[in-house]
Design an enzyme around this catalytic site. Sequence first.
Site, PDB file in Angstrom:
ATOM      1  CG  ASP A 167      -2.047   0.741   1.077  1.00 14.52           C
ATOM      2  OD1 ASP A 167      -2.318   1.097   0.120  1.00 14.52           O
ATOM      3  OD2 ASP A 167      -2.742   1.341   2.091  1.00 14.52           O
ATOM      4  N   GLY A 168       0.229   2.302  -0.487  1.00 13.73           N
ATOM      5  CA  GLY A 168       1.099   3.856  -0.412  1.00 13.73           C
ATOM      6  C   GLY A 168       1.631   4.277  -1.892  1.00 13.73           C
ATOM      7  CG  ASN A 169       2.440   1.359  -5.033  1.00 15.28           C
ATOM      8  OD1 ASN A 169       3.754   1.457  -4.483  1.00 15.28           O
ATOM      9  ND2 ASN A 169       2.045   0.334  -5.198  1.00 15.28           N
ATOM     10  N   GLY A 170       0.323   5.275  -4.525  1.00 15.38           N
ATOM     11  CA  GLY A 170      -0.328   6.534  -5.018  1.00 15.38           C
ATOM     12  C   GLY A 170      -0.006   7.790  -4.137  1.00 15.38           C
ATOM     13  NE  ARG A 171      -1.914   6.287   1.330  1.00 10.55           N
ATOM     14  CZ  ARG A 171      -1.627   5.613   2.139  1.00 10.55           C
ATOM     15  NH1 ARG A 171      -1.064   6.064   3.221  1.00 10.55           N
ATOM     16  NH2 ARG A 171      -1.554   4.025   2.177  1.00 10.55           N
ATOM     17  CB  SER A 224     -12.498  -8.029  -6.090  1.00  3.80           C
ATOM     18  OG  SER A 224     -12.691  -8.085  -4.609  1.00  3.80           O
ATOM     19  CG  ASN A 230      -7.320  -2.127  -5.965  1.00  3.42           C
ATOM     20  OD1 ASN A 230      -6.496  -2.839  -5.816  1.00  3.42           O
ATOM     21  ND2 ASN A 230      -7.778  -1.214  -4.889  1.00  3.42           N
ATOM     22  NE  ARG A 268      -6.850   1.852  -6.173  1.00  3.23           N
ATOM     23  CZ  ARG A 268      -5.769   1.730  -5.720  1.00  3.23           C
ATOM     24  NH1 ARG A 268      -4.581   1.692  -6.207  1.00  3.23           N
ATOM     25  NH2 ARG A 268      -5.556   1.560  -4.328  1.00  3.23           N
TER      26      ARG A 268
END
Length: 254
Positions: free
Chosen positions: A30-34, A76, A78, A81
């Site tokens: 987690d946290g790629n986009g942020r 499932s 995601n 987005r």
Amino acid sequence: MNAKDQSSDLAGEAADKRGPLPEHIAIIMDGNGRWAQARGMPRIEGHRRGVDTVRMVSETCTELGIGALTLYCLSSENWKRPQEELDFLMELLQQYLVEERPLIMKQNLRLQVIGRRDRLPEKVIAEIDETIRVSADNTGTKLVLAIDYGGRDELTRAAKLLCEDVQAGKLSIDQISEQSINDRLYTSRLPDVDLMIRTGGELRVSNFLLWQLSYAELWVTETCWPEFSRIEFERAMESFQNRDRRFGGLSVGQ
């Protein structure tokens, strides 16, 4: 000195006073986009940078002899987005399967993919199947990619399979057990998860391996996936080794 040189010797003398390493590690990446947005970059750049972390983690598991590594690539949920981000994720997944295939073979990894296939592009499915095929005889760490995966969906699928077998007379209701349920999960040939790591700081399991996480040790870091280092990965495993896993019983001497 690089991160590998600085890392603790988990498999050597320093580990003698600790428990065994986990056999099966699962990670919510987690946290790629942020991470990307905090640096003024588009979210997709975080996903791109995260591939380097995937490579590091799989290499480390190979070196330490970890039996299985399961990575939560796409849930499932995601699909909610933006389409642009989803299209990029599919392209990135296809690129990963092609470009990392030689490294997968070099590291002796065996690829497995869990989750639904019917919503994935055909070109992605083709690369999945090819990488599974060429790595099938490898004997090292099982690299399991959870793609379009949801824990509730997996359990619903297992329940339907059980019902079909009961209706067909292959199984009686009295024969339904934990083992018969486990045998119908995507992960039927894998051990339960020993250690679940989540990057990005969120304190939830997000519909990931609900059955398999029943007795897993949890380790959460605020570090976002693109910056998750080998040192921190090994700290998570060291934390696991120092825990008293009682599985509902008592510690020795209590």
